[in-house]
Design a protein around this motif. Structure first.
Motif, PDB file in Angstrom:
ATOM      1  N   ASN A  66       0.827  -1.214   0.000  1.00 48.75           N
ATOM      2  CA  ASN A  66       0.000   0.000   0.000  1.00 48.75           C
ATOM      3  C   ASN A  66       0.850   1.249   0.000  1.00 48.75           C
ATOM      4  O   ASN A  66       0.663   2.167  -0.794  1.00 48.75           O
ATOM      5  CB  ASN A  66      -0.830   0.038   1.287  1.00 48.75           C
ATOM      6  N   ARG A 120       2.639   1.738  -3.177  1.00 50.12           N
ATOM      7  CA  ARG A 120       1.771   2.167  -4.261  1.00 50.12           C
ATOM      8  C   ARG A 120       1.423   3.644  -4.136  1.00 50.12           C
ATOM      9  O   ARG A 120       1.422   4.388  -5.107  1.00 50.12           O
ATOM     10  CB  ARG A 120       0.496   1.332  -4.288  1.00 50.12           C
ATOM     11  N   GLN A 121       1.136   4.092  -2.897  1.00 45.20           N
ATOM     12  CA  GLN A 121       0.797   5.490  -2.711  1.00 45.20           C
ATOM     13  C   GLN A 121       2.018   6.367  -2.944  1.00 45.20           C
ATOM     14  O   GLN A 121       1.918   7.458  -3.511  1.00 45.20           O
ATOM     15  CB  GLN A 121       0.213   5.710  -1.306  1.00 45.20           C
ATOM     16  N   LEU A 141       2.680   7.008  -6.763  1.00 49.82           N
ATOM     17  CA  LEU A 141       1.911   8.068  -7.406  1.00 49.82           C
ATOM     18  C   LEU A 141       2.517   9.436  -7.110  1.00 49.82           C
ATOM     19  O   LEU A 141       2.742  10.245  -8.002  1.00 49.82           O
ATOM     20  CB  LEU A 141       0.463   8.030  -6.915  1.00 49.82           C
ATOM     21  N   SER A 155      -4.378  -0.399 -10.788  1.00 50.93           N
ATOM     22  CA  SER A 155      -4.742  -1.323  -9.709  1.00 50.93           C
ATOM     23  C   SER A 155      -4.264  -2.740  -9.950  1.00 50.93           C
ATOM     24  O   SER A 155      -4.568  -3.637  -9.188  1.00 50.93           O
ATOM     25  CB  SER A 155      -6.254  -1.299  -9.507  1.00 50.93           C
ATOM     26  N   ILE A 185      -3.990   7.511 -11.815  1.00 53.37           N
ATOM     27  CA  ILE A 185      -5.142   7.843 -10.979  1.00 53.37           C
ATOM     28  C   ILE A 185      -6.426   7.343 -11.639  1.00 53.37           C
ATOM     29  O   ILE A 185      -7.274   6.725 -11.000  1.00 53.37           O
ATOM     30  CB  ILE A 185      -5.226   9.370 -10.756  1.00 53.37           C
ATOM     31  N   ARG A 193      -6.811   3.744 -11.186  1.00 55.25           N
ATOM     32  CA  ARG A 193      -7.103   3.306  -9.825  1.00 55.25           C
ATOM     33  C   ARG A 193      -8.537   3.583  -9.430  1.00 55.25           C
ATOM     34  O   ARG A 193      -9.187   2.747  -8.843  1.00 55.25           O
ATOM     35  CB  ARG A 193      -6.184   4.043  -8.846  1.00 55.25           C
ATOM     36  N   ILE A 194      -9.013   4.800  -9.701  1.00 58.92           N
ATOM     37  CA  ILE A 194     -10.353   5.120  -9.201  1.00 58.92           C
ATOM     38  C   ILE A 194     -11.413   4.869 -10.263  1.00 58.92           C
ATOM     39  O   ILE A 194     -12.591   5.063 -10.015  1.00 58.92           O
ATOM     40  CB  ILE A 194     -10.446   6.562  -8.681  1.00 58.92           C
ATOM     41  N   GLU A 224      -5.312  17.976  -5.206  1.00 59.50           N
ATOM     42  CA  GLU A 224      -4.721  17.915  -3.876  1.00 59.50           C
ATOM     43  C   GLU A 224      -3.304  17.381  -3.895  1.00 59.50           C
ATOM     44  O   GLU A 224      -2.705  17.167  -2.849  1.00 59.50           O
ATOM     45  CB  GLU A 224      -5.599  17.060  -2.960  1.00 59.50           C
TER      46      GLU A 224
END
Lengths: 313, 324, 319
Positions: B51, B54-55, B58, B165, B237, B240-241, B251
């Protein structure tokens, strides 16, 4: 010593003044409500809070610095102001509390920059996070309400027909102007930007001066918090978000350069008003909001482009 | 090499200085990991580590191109808005043509073009990068809002979604991108002429120009790269989403800048590394991850991030002094 | 300089001509931001109703999303133009009270929709009861879970009335199912990526999550993405009744979504504003009933908002 800066500035009457005049002409022609006195009063009043932030920002940028935290400090100061007003019922005490918050953050910024040598961008980015964090934690995301209603007159009251905020902003402008162009402090500020060696040779503490400049910023943020809280009759942790960038943009549009310690206070005033006029005019014309967003960016780029054309190099 | 000898020497010195800085940061990361392992029994699990990686990936992708810009003493405030526009356009293309490849080309291409525009504003129009990219940010946001008209685009083909993902041998795909661009970034910055020229421009633009560095072209290059990386990040992004909306990426601008700065790159240009940016991104992500695992109220997150930034840079400055 | 002025004037004339229709009353509509599809649905609702009733609506949205000072400024600017009526969603229900007071002082009739303002004189309030929706949707999830298992709650933006009330509904639903355990309640800011990362992190601490109560659809989608990526299964519900939610309900990935209908609120808000101007009677409050959208009743929600027709006030009140 301070007057040597002026002749150069007049030759730069440039970008921002052209933009302002052009916009005014366009809006007068296209929108009947624009040139009415209630609307002009609106535009000026709406610009006051930003002006209060942009004035110290001009000085800070002149010292080759930046204050990214000023919007968040404004927000936190307004929250402390509101909480104090609600719990003590005294606006005077609340105002003092707001100024104290501004003072503390200003001092923190100045100290980190001057004593610890942390670059202003990073320092104020850090203190932005701290002020923002404190605002969120203290309010848990909620507005602070219950302030004595007398506070509203600070924003909506008038004296001799002129809205109070405009009078207060004019006062702040006069004070800053005097400070910058007619005191030794101001001369030192110019030196901080272009010629730090001169200060050291003269035995003036560069550190002390830097701290004072950022403290000035903090105090103005506290003052602006009074206007903001009066305007909302409440305090909200997101109220001041992004205002630091607006202030920086207004200063840059107004002609103060990031690099050489040239400062032009009147330019900042014009910059603030130009942005206010743009938004007001677009609102009156009911231009779609997304187009408004792009226009703001366009204005900033155009103003500096015109400046560049007039040739500074 | 057409770079003056003194330049070569100083860049070598910067390299060893950079190595020290990087070591301190790795130490900080290690300490943080130890602390988090002690405080939370789920920190050191495979899932959580993946996790975090992965974060971090980005954030790093956003910040990697930005590092080059900051190395030239510039700034790119438009990367968040770039992500939004590039992402939304890419999403449209994928939906309309059904082709992930076209979408990817659109995303990166759009990001690249935006970067070029920034570069032109800074070099040809001579607008300070802070203001130029700030203005560009507003313009891009306006265009994105206008184009999206408040709607979302959702539902991408599974092949495309692997980008964000998917997993390869158990490791999230974005992490591979992170490693790839880390290597590319380090090689480019330290081992190519162009990379060295970028350092030179940041350290002393006048000397660089005098020694034959095509300053304008390199500046346009760094902004274009920063833009292209933002375009790439937008694709991850999206993947992923599984949707695109007018405000994606907004942000991420300040955290990306923070990652670069915490990673040791100086705003004055001329010193810093892409590897440092990776560690900066890792540090910031670890702090947020830790706060989430420890269930600390999310209101504290901006506070923690602010303090980390200050600490990291302060330590840097202290150690630089000691090194001198 | 001359060319600059002429050029700008022409551009503005071109852009604003679409808004400068002469006939019919003019109504100013205020929404919170340009990015949340909910508010887009509201705007489409107001425009659809406006066409039907022969009035003009002009949209005012802050350029900085959810900016309180900006909405205040827009209200002040709009008052100068004196529209016939205003339909108002406050960015913050407490902070915008001074704006409402200004509108009242200018004697412009104003209708409040979606977020109930803390104070001010309104023609009417049109909204959906966030609490009831949260409760209904929550009960649907807990029912489907068989009344046992572990759930997490994804809250919205801290401090927002919508979030607070929906979460209250969730919590009250939980009270009716004592065998269900609430593992955590975290804010996802009503945003997809945020919610995704929150759920990712929560999955580390909690190996068994059976249900997710999300305070809006984007967060529900984020949760579903996170779960899928980790190969975990859980029942998820959201609120909004958005197109995306409907697609996911069809494919079985989302259990249900509470209908929080921006389109209808926009329609009815405009209709009430117009009726008030035309001196027809209007109710003081219209609360849309909580409807849970699931596999059985999703059909009407598949129609894109631009193609829907406004229900009339009578139809809505009759429900």
């Amino acid at each position: 010593m301070s007057t040597t800066a002026l002749p150069a500035q007049i030759a730069r009457v440039p970008g921002v003044a052209i933009a302002l005049i052009a916009l005014c002409i366009v809006f007068v022609l296209t929108s009947p409500g624009f040139a009415t006195s209630p609307n002009i009063a609106n535009v000026l009043t709406q610009s006051t809070i930003l002006l209060l932030l942009a004035l110290p920002m001009t000085l800070i940028i002149m010292t080759e610095g930046l204050d990214l935290s000023i919007g968040a400090v404004l927000t936190f100061a307004s929250i402390i102001l509101a909480i104090t007003a609600v719990s003590t019922g005294s606006l005077a005490l609340a105002f003092a509390a707001a100024l104290a918050v501004g003072l503390c953050f200003g001092f923190l910024n100045g100290a980190l920059i001057a004593v610890f040598d942390i670059p202003p961008f990073i320092t104020t980015l850090g203190t932005l996070g701290i002020a923002q964090g404190l605002s969120l934690v203290v309010t848990d995301g909620q507005s602070v309400v219950g302030i004595p209603r007398s506070i509203e007159t600070i924003y909506s009251g008038t004296a001799a027909g002129i809205p109070l905020p405009i009078i207060l902003a004019a006062l702040a402008y006069a004070v800053t102007h005097a400070l910058l162009y007619h005191t030794r402090f101001g001369a030192y500020v110019f030196a901080l930007g272009g010629n730090r060696e001169a200060l050291k040779v003269a035995g003036i503490s560069v550190r002390g001066m830097l701290i004072r400049v950022y403290v000035f910023g903090g105090l103005m943020a506290g003052f602006a918090a009074l206007l903001m809280t009066a305007r909302l009759n409440s305090a909200h942790p997101t109220a001041g978000i992004g205002m630091e960038f607006d202030a920086i943009a207004a200063v840059a549009v107004g002609g103060t350069s990031f690099e050489r310690g040239n400062g032009w206070l009147l330019g900042t005033l014009l910059g603030v008003i130009t942005v206010g006029v743009l938004r007001n005019g677009l609102n009156l014309l009911a231009i779609p909001s997304s187009v408004q967003v792009a226009c703001v960016g366009g204005l900033v780029i155009a103003a500096l482009f015109i400046d560049g054309l007039r040739g500074e190099q | 090499m057409s770079i003056l000898t003194s330049e070569t020497l100083s860049s070598r010195f910067t390299l060893s200085g950079n190595v020290m800085q990087t070591l301190y940061r790795v130490l900080a990361v290690a300490l943080l990991c130890v602390a988090l392992t002690a405080l939370s029994d789920v920190f050191l699990t495979a899932n959580n580590i993946l996790n975090v990686l992965r974060q971090t990936a980005l954030l790093f992708l956003m910040a990697s191109g930005l590092t080059l810009v900051i190395l030239t003493a510039g700034l790119d405030l438009s990367i968040g808005a770039n992500v939004a526009l590039s992402g939304c356009l890419a999403a449209s293309v994928i939906k309309i043509t059904g082709s992930p490849l076209l979408g990817i080309a659109t995303g990166v291409g759009c990001g690249f073009i935006i970067g070029l525009a920034n570069g032109v504003l800074v070099t040809a129009l001579r607008i300070p990068s802070f203001i130029a990219t700030y203005g560009m940010m507003w313009v891009l946001t306006g265009i994105t809002y206008y184009y999206m008209a408040g709607e979302t685009i959702h539902g991408f083909p599974p092949g495309f979604r692997q980008l964000g993902s998917g997993h390869l041998f158990g490791i999230p795909v974005p992490v591979y991108f992170m490693v790839l661009f880390l290597m590319i970034g380090v090689l480019f910055a330290q081992r190519t002429t162009w990379g060295q020229q970028i350092y030179a421009i940041g350290a002393n633009p006048i000397a660089a120009r005098l020694s034959g560095v095509p300053v304008e072209r390199r500046l346009v290059l760094v902004y274009a790269v920063s833009g292209a990386m933002a375009g790439l990040a937008s694709l991850i992004i999206l993947a992923r989403i599984n949707s695109a909306q007018g405000d994606i990426g907004e942000e991420l601008t300040l955290p990306a800048i923070a990652a670069v700065l915490v990673g040791g790159t100086s705003l004055f240009g001329g010193s810093g590394t892409v590897a440092g940016t990776l560690i900066g991104a890792l540090l910031l992500t670890l702090v947020l991850n830790g706060m989430n695992l420890l269930q600390i109220n999310s209101s504290w997150q901006p506070l923690a991030t602010g303090i980390i930034i200050l600490l990291a840079v302060w330590i840097d400055i202290r150690t630089r002094r000691i090194g001198e | 300089m001359k060319y600059l002025v002429v050029g700008l004037t022409a551009a503005l004339a071109a852009l604003s001509s679409s808004a400068a229709l002469a006939e019919g009353e003019s109504i100013a509509v205020f929404t919170k931001n340009l990015t949340n599809p909910y508010f887009q649905a509201v705007r489409v609702g107001t425009e659809t109703a406006a066409k039907k009733l022969g009035v003009n609506v002009i949209q005012y949205v802050p350029t900085k999303p959810d900016s309180i000072p900006e909405q205040l400024s827009q209200v002040e600017d709009v008052i100068v133009k004196k529209p016939n009526a205003i339909v108002f969603i406050p960015v913050d229900y407490k902070a915008l009270v001074p704006a409402v007071e200004k509108i009242n002082a200018a004697k412009i009739p104003v209708t409040n929709i979606t977020d109930r303002s803390a104070a001010g004189d309104f023609v009417a309030f049109v909204g959906a009861d966030d609490y009831s929706i949260g409760l209904a949707v929550g009960k649907r999830l807990l029912d489907a879970m068989g009344g046992k298992g572990n759930v997490i709650i994804l809250e919205g933006v801290k401090g927002s009335l919508t979030s607070t009330n929906r979460v209250r509904g969730f919590n009250d639903a939980l009270k009716e199912y004592p065998n269900v355990k609430l593992l955590a309640s975290q804010p996802g800011n009503f945003q997809r990526l945020n919610a995704l990362q929150v759920v990712e992190n929560l999955m580390q601490s909690f190996p068994q999550i059976d249900g997710v109560l999300a305070a809006n659809d984007p967060m529900a989608v984020g949760a579903i993405e996170a779960l899928e990526a980790a190969n975990r299964k859980a029942l998820v519900v959201g609120i909004n009744g958005s197109k995306e939610a409907v697609d996911l309900i069809k494919s079985g990935k989302l259990l249900a979504s509470g209908d929080f209908n921006g389109f209808i609120q926009g329609c009815i808000g405009t209709e009430i504003a117009v009726r008030n101007l035309r001196k027809q009677s209007t109710p003081k409050e219209v609360m849309l009933k909580p409807i849970v959208v699931d596999k059985t009743n999703y059909a009407p929600y598949e129609v894109p908002v631009e193609q829907r027709t406004c229900p009339t006030l009578e139809q809505v009140l009759a429900n």
